[in-house]
Design a protein around this motif. Structure first.
Motif, PDB file in Angstrom:
ATOM      1  N   THR A 106       0.488  -1.490  -0.227  1.00  6.36           N
ATOM      2  CA  THR A 106       0.184  -0.176  -0.086  1.00  6.36           C
ATOM      3  C   THR A 106       1.072   1.950  -0.310  1.00  6.36           C
ATOM      4  O   THR A 106       0.310   2.208   0.039  1.00  6.36           O
ATOM      5  N   GLY A 107       2.549   1.321   0.618  1.00  6.21           N
ATOM      6  CA  GLY A 107       3.025   2.131   0.091  1.00  6.21           C
ATOM      7  C   GLY A 107       2.859   3.145   1.108  1.00  6.21           C
ATOM      8  O   GLY A 107       2.195   4.220   1.350  1.00  6.21           O
ATOM      9  N   THR A 108       2.578   3.066   2.218  1.00  5.94           N
ATOM     10  CA  THR A 108       2.275   3.613   4.016  1.00  5.94           C
ATOM     11  C   THR A 108       3.371   2.616   5.114  1.00  5.94           C
ATOM     12  O   THR A 108       3.928   2.120   5.015  1.00  5.94           O
ATOM     13  N   THR A 109       4.017   3.974   6.210  1.00 12.31           N
ATOM     14  CA  THR A 109       4.625   3.204   6.765  1.00 12.31           C
ATOM     15  C   THR A 109       3.812   3.364   8.466  1.00 12.31           C
ATOM     16  O   THR A 109       2.625   3.284   8.489  1.00 12.31           O
ATOM     17  N   ALA A 110       4.424   2.752   8.825  1.00 10.41           N
ATOM     18  CA  ALA A 110       4.053   2.494  10.543  1.00 10.41           C
ATOM     19  C   ALA A 110       3.224   3.345  10.575  1.00 10.41           C
ATOM     20  O   ALA A 110       1.535   3.251  11.735  1.00 10.41           O
ATOM     21  N   VAL A 111       2.817   5.099  10.506  1.00 13.81           N
ATOM     22  CA  VAL A 111       2.362   5.740  10.763  1.00 13.81           C
ATOM     23  C   VAL A 111       1.327   6.166   9.907  1.00 13.81           C
ATOM     24  O   VAL A 111       0.666   7.307   9.744  1.00 13.81           O
ATOM     25  N   GLY A 112       1.590   6.081   8.389  1.00 18.36           N
ATOM     26  CA  GLY A 112       0.282   5.822   8.032  1.00 18.36           C
ATOM     27  C   GLY A 112       0.722   6.542   6.394  1.00 18.36           C
ATOM     28  O   GLY A 112       0.315   7.336   5.445  1.00 18.36           O
ATOM     29  N   LYS A 113       1.967   6.940   6.419  1.00 21.60           N
ATOM     30  CA  LYS A 113       2.787   8.379   5.289  1.00 21.60           C
ATOM     31  C   LYS A 113       2.940   8.162   3.941  1.00 21.60           C
ATOM     32  O   LYS A 113       3.790   5.990   3.923  1.00 21.60           O
ATOM     33  N   PRO A 114       2.881   8.093   2.733  1.00 20.77           N
ATOM     34  CA  PRO A 114       3.818   6.837   2.100  1.00 20.77           C
ATOM     35  C   PRO A 114       5.056   7.374   1.624  1.00 20.77           C
ATOM     36  O   PRO A 114       5.762   7.627   2.024  1.00 20.77           O
ATOM     37  N   VAL A 115       4.766   6.074   1.093  1.00 23.20           N
ATOM     38  CA  VAL A 115       6.357   6.352   1.105  1.00 23.20           C
ATOM     39  C   VAL A 115       6.947   4.977  -1.050  1.00 23.20           C
ATOM     40  O   VAL A 115       5.981   5.429  -1.039  1.00 23.20           O
TER      41      VAL A 115
END
Length: 402
Positions: A328-337
């Motif tokens: 999904t392209g997110t980190t643990a805090v929901g940021k796009p990666v």
């Protein structure tokens, strides 16, 4: 709402956070350094055991305390040449009393020392109080203190295991408690304060305080990790870190509120009274409460997360969570990666925003009707000369279906 209260609310909701668990190696390193320094102090200098533990004779006399009181009484006691006198310990209590402690002496030598103290204080020997404490009684106090500590730790392990149904939580709590004890005792060894029964009481008290704060954090961790293996949103470490952030404001407030009165008692016991059980008790409490708060926030949760992450179920959960975040392209805090393919089919996840994907099927999208464009209806409509939109007509029943 105050600024601290606003920050606490945002931490509780997960809007802002600090990665306590992610920096666990730093906290473990700091604790290991402090423990190493404490052990060096214990083995190099040792504890300055009070007369209650090593036995001896204690004298007290009323005198107007001056800057030379300690030196004058030390010289007067040494001048008696009592057998096995050693170096007497002279301290002042407030501004009107002096206390002299010596090793165990024979009765004749006790009388000689008492007379020397009375002469220096300018009072009669009857006005100098003395008490004898045997070495065997002091060893009994030490043995009972060690036994009380062992019983306390065993009960703590059992109670936490029963309450959380998790032996790893008990292990983490016990290690944190031993961490607090070693550092507190090490500070006593390095500073050189006397260890008295009041010190033992203070150490046992701080263990209870540290345990209380740790249990509060563990209870929040249990709440956040209930049924965690059934979802792919958080790893155990993520849920633990969230719990620490949700309880940190409460831990800081509780610690500060506890330290203020204890600090006041320590100032009174040290500056005003000079010595005595009040100073010994408050010093142990002050050091222990500060160290206990540190271990409850930085050490115990990190230990629990480390133990739990070694379980096969939690390792499988971590793999699923990381795979989902990579997809999904997110980190643990929901940021796009940015998700890029690495050599060997591996996936590399970074914190940089992902590049916009190329638009596929642009020509197909152009053929689709826009939401604002009218579309011709397949049903016949009857035009009206008046205002309003055309209304659909209905065929006669006899002609329907033909």
């Amino acid at each position: 709402m105050s600024k601290l209260g606003t920050i606490g609310a945002r931490l509780h909701r997960g809007e802002v956070s600090y990665d306590f668990i992610g920096h666990k190696k730093l906290w473990f390193t700091v604790s290991l350094v402090l423990i190493a320094i404490s052990l060096i102090g214990l083995f190099a200098r040792g504890l300055a055991l009070g007369i209650e533990f090593k036995g001896g004779v204690e004298y007290q006399a009323n005198v107007k305390v001056t800057s030379s009181t300690v030196d004058d009484f030390t010289a007067a006691v040494k001048a008696t040449n009592a057998k096995d006198l050693g170096d007497p310990v002279v301290t002042t209590i407030g501004q009107d009393k002096v206390r002299v402690q010596t090793k165990p002496l024979a009765q004749d030598d006790i009388t000689k020392v008492r007379a020397a103290i009375a002469k220096e204080a300018g009072v009669s020997p009857d006005q100098v109080s003395n008490s004898q404490i045997g070495a065997s009684w002091g060893s009994q106090i030490a043995n009972k203190a060690i036994l009380a500590l062992i019983v306390f730790l065993v009960l703590v392990f059992a109670v936490i295991w029963i309450y959380f149904r998790e032996p790893k939580a008990s292990m983490a709590a016990i290690i944190a408690l031993m961490h607090d004890v070693l550092i507190t005792v090490g500070v006593y060894a390095l500073i050189g304060f006397d260890v008295t029964p009041a010190t033992v009481i203070g150490v046992l008290t701080i263990l209870g305080y540290s345990l209380y704060d740790t249990v509060v954090v563990f209870d929040k961790i249990r709440e956040n990790t209930r049924g965690i293996t059934g979802s792919n949103r958080y790893t155990y470490s993520d849920a633990t870190n969230l719990a620490v952030n949700q309880t940190i404001v409460r831990s800081i407030n509780t610690t500060l509120i506890a330290l203020m009165p204890v600090g006041s008692i320590l100032v009174v016991g040290t500056v005003v009274l000079g010595t005595g059980p009040l100073k010994d008790l408050s010093l142990a409490l002050f050091i222990g409460i500060a160290v206990g708060a540190y271990s409850s926030i930085f050490i115990a949760p990190a230990l629990l997360a480390t133990f739990k992450e070694r379980e096969p179920g939690m390792q499988a959960l971590r793999r699923r969570v990381l795979a989902k975040r990579a997809a999904t392209g997110t980190t643990a805090v929901g940021k796009p990666v940015a998700v890029a393919a690495a050599g060997g089919g591996a996936t590399v996840v970074t914190d940089k925003p992902a590049a916009p994907a190329a638009k596929a099927g642009a020509s197909a999208k152009q053929d689709r009707p826009k939401a604002s464009s009218p579309v011709a209806s397949s049903r016949p409509v009857k035009s009206t000369s008046g205002a309003g939109r055309p209304q659909p007509t209905r065929k006669p029943r006899s002609k329907r279906g033909k």
